[in-house]
Design an enzyme around this catalytic site. Structure first.
Site, PDB file in Angstrom:
ATOM      1  N   CYS A 112     -51.345-100.996  -8.449  1.00 30.70           N
ATOM      2  CA  CYS A 112     -50.296-101.809  -9.222  1.00 30.70           C
ATOM      3  C   CYS A 112     -50.527-101.712 -10.590  1.00 30.70           C
ATOM      4  O   CYS A 112     -49.957-102.498 -10.191  1.00 30.70           O
ATOM      5  CB  CYS A 112     -49.254-102.702  -8.492  1.00 30.70           C
ATOM      6  N   ALA A 113     -51.491-101.179 -11.457  1.00 33.22           N
ATOM      7  CA  ALA A 113     -51.443-101.590 -12.578  1.00 33.22           C
ATOM      8  C   ALA A 113     -50.675-101.955 -13.873  1.00 33.22           C
ATOM      9  O   ALA A 113     -51.185-102.893 -14.766  1.00 33.22           O
ATOM     10  CB  ALA A 113     -52.692-100.449 -12.987  1.00 33.22           C
ATOM     11  N   PRO A 130     -48.636-103.178 -16.746  1.00 28.96           N
ATOM     12  CA  PRO A 130     -49.226-102.320 -17.675  1.00 28.96           C
ATOM     13  C   PRO A 130     -50.530-102.614 -18.225  1.00 28.96           C
ATOM     14  O   PRO A 130     -50.460-101.693 -19.404  1.00 28.96           O
ATOM     15  CB  PRO A 130     -47.928-103.240 -18.969  1.00 28.96           C
ATOM     16  N   LYS A 174     -54.529-106.093 -16.361  1.00 30.77           N
ATOM     17  CA  LYS A 174     -55.969-106.581 -15.578  1.00 30.77           C
ATOM     18  C   LYS A 174     -56.720-105.506 -15.396  1.00 30.77           C
ATOM     19  O   LYS A 174     -58.138-106.022 -15.545  1.00 30.77           O
ATOM     20  CB  LYS A 174     -55.266-106.892 -14.404  1.00 30.77           C
ATOM     21  N   CYS A 180     -46.612-112.413  -9.807  1.00 33.56           N
ATOM     22  CA  CYS A 180     -46.399-113.403 -10.957  1.00 33.56           C
ATOM     23  C   CYS A 180     -44.386-114.052 -10.251  1.00 33.56           C
ATOM     24  O   CYS A 180     -44.364-114.841 -10.759  1.00 33.56           O
ATOM     25  CB  CYS A 180     -46.359-112.708 -12.158  1.00 33.56           C
TER      26      CYS A 180
END
Length: 392
Positions: free
Chosen positions: A260-261, A263, A266, A379
């Protein structure tokens, strides 16, 4: 001269009533109105200030209004938010200016019938030496809801998980604007060189003790106007997000999957950590986010990052990898300082998130070799989306 209060009104209207995101709405306004310098700072202070203090402002307005908040016309209420916020929190704005400009704003917006109402509330507040009452601390949920401008349902859930003291400390941390945190792109420069270049341009640069190649910036102006940003010498990523990538621990030559990259911070962090050697597969379900990740990788000179559309909850096979990151969609309660409007949204489908998160985690584990590393992250502060998912 730009009418910043008028611009702030329209940005707030889009955020509060049309589901726009504050950062995007502000950036669009800055570009469309060709704002710069002091005007951008004032616009940001007004918009973010009102969003951070909305429930507090409503509680105070109630003490001076004969009309219930829900009965006040939307546009009039935004003008009251702006006027009251300036009177309470912006010391550099004279009281007379806060009141008079609010009345002028009503007339500019053709809220003619509201101008007297707004004038009376703000002037009465000033005449009363800006006196207002807060809820009794004995009712800790109500008190925290008003003082920290969070819905009572959110406060109740946090207290149930973390207790009164820790909850209040967490809520204290969501007030005020966060710094701009950036990761140095060591493929192109080093920390000392970047710090020197930014300082020479008037940017205030502070080190981050717990992250080796990261900096906090302020007084940046528009990042796009900084040569080092355009040249890919750094990218913006919050410290917590960087820590997550650091915990993943990607090494040069390894294969990484970021399911789930978007924006993409990471993945970018991991690619730099890997010295641009190995393979990173970065996925998302939205084409425009894939495009943004690709653009950022190109700007930073990263060639090992492969982007593609993929539903993380599907059973589509992943490449065999050494490490996998599941940074799942979440309620965002951990980034309220960055996105203050999240706390007021009512259509977030928060109840269905845990099942989606668990499904993504299960599908990811199925694609993971036995000796590989998986990091699950969100988050948010919600127990249902963190502790409970891992325990299932």
């Amino acid at each position: 001269m730009a009418n910043v209060r008028n611009i702030a009104y329209h940005v707030l209207y889009r955020v509060l009533y049309e589901d726009a995101y504050s950062a995007i709405a502000i950036n669009n306004a800055v570009r469309e109105e060709k704002l710069s310098g002091v005007d951008i700072s004032f616009l940001s202070a007004l918009v973010y200030g009102v969003l951070e203090r909305k429930l507090t402002l409503e509680f105070i307005i109630r003490q001076y209004s004969s009309i219930r908040i829900k009965k006040i016309e939307k546009g009039t209420l935004i003008v009251l938010y702006l006027g009251m916020y300036q009177l309470i929190y912006l010391d550099k704005v004279p009281d007379s200016a806060a009141v008079n400009e609010s009345v002028k704003l009503c007339k500019q917006l053709k809220l003619y019938k509201s101008s007297g109402f707004v004038n009376a509330i703000l002037r009465n507040f000033v005449r009363a030496d800006k006196a207002y009452r807060l809820p009794d601390r004995q009712n800790i949920v109500k008190y925290c809801s008003v003082v920290y401008s969070c819905p009572e349902s959110m406060v109740t859930e946090l207290i149930a998980t973390y207790g009164d003291d820790l909850t209040e400390k967490a809520l204290q941390g969501i007030l005020g604007r966060p710094p701009i945190t950036v990761r140095v792109n060591t493929l192109k420069t080093d920390k000392a060189a970047l710090q020197s270049a930014l300082t020479a341009q008037g940017v205030i640069v502070n080190d981050i003790s717990f992250l080796e190649n990261s900096l906090n910036l302020s007084a940046t102006g528009s990042l796009e106007k900084i040569p080092e940003f355009r040249q890919g010498h750094f990218f913006v990523e919050d410290a917590a997000s960087q820590l997550c990538a650091e915990i993943l621990g990607a090494q040069p030559g390894e294969t990484i999957a970021d399911v789930c990259a978007a924006p993409g911070g990471k993945s970018l962090y991991s690619a730099i950590r890997m010295e641009n050697r190995g393979e990173i597969y970065s996925y998302d379900i939205h084409e425009h986010k894939i495009k943004l990740m690709r653009e950022n990788a190109d700007r930073l000179g990263i060639s090992i990052m492969h982007t593609a559309i993929r539903d993380a909850a599907s059973n589509h096979r992943l490449p065999v990898c050494d490490r996998m990151l599941c940074d799942v969609p979440c309620s965002g309660w951990g980034i309220l300082r960055r996105k203050p409007e999240i706390r007021y949204k009512t259509d977030t489908n928060i109840d269905i998130l845990p099942n989606l998160q668990y499904s993504i985690l299960c599908m990811s584990v199925e694609n993971l070799p036995a000796d590989s590393v998986l990091v699950y992250s969100t988050c948010t502060l919600r127990k249902e989306e963190n502790h409970d998912i891992i325990r299932r």
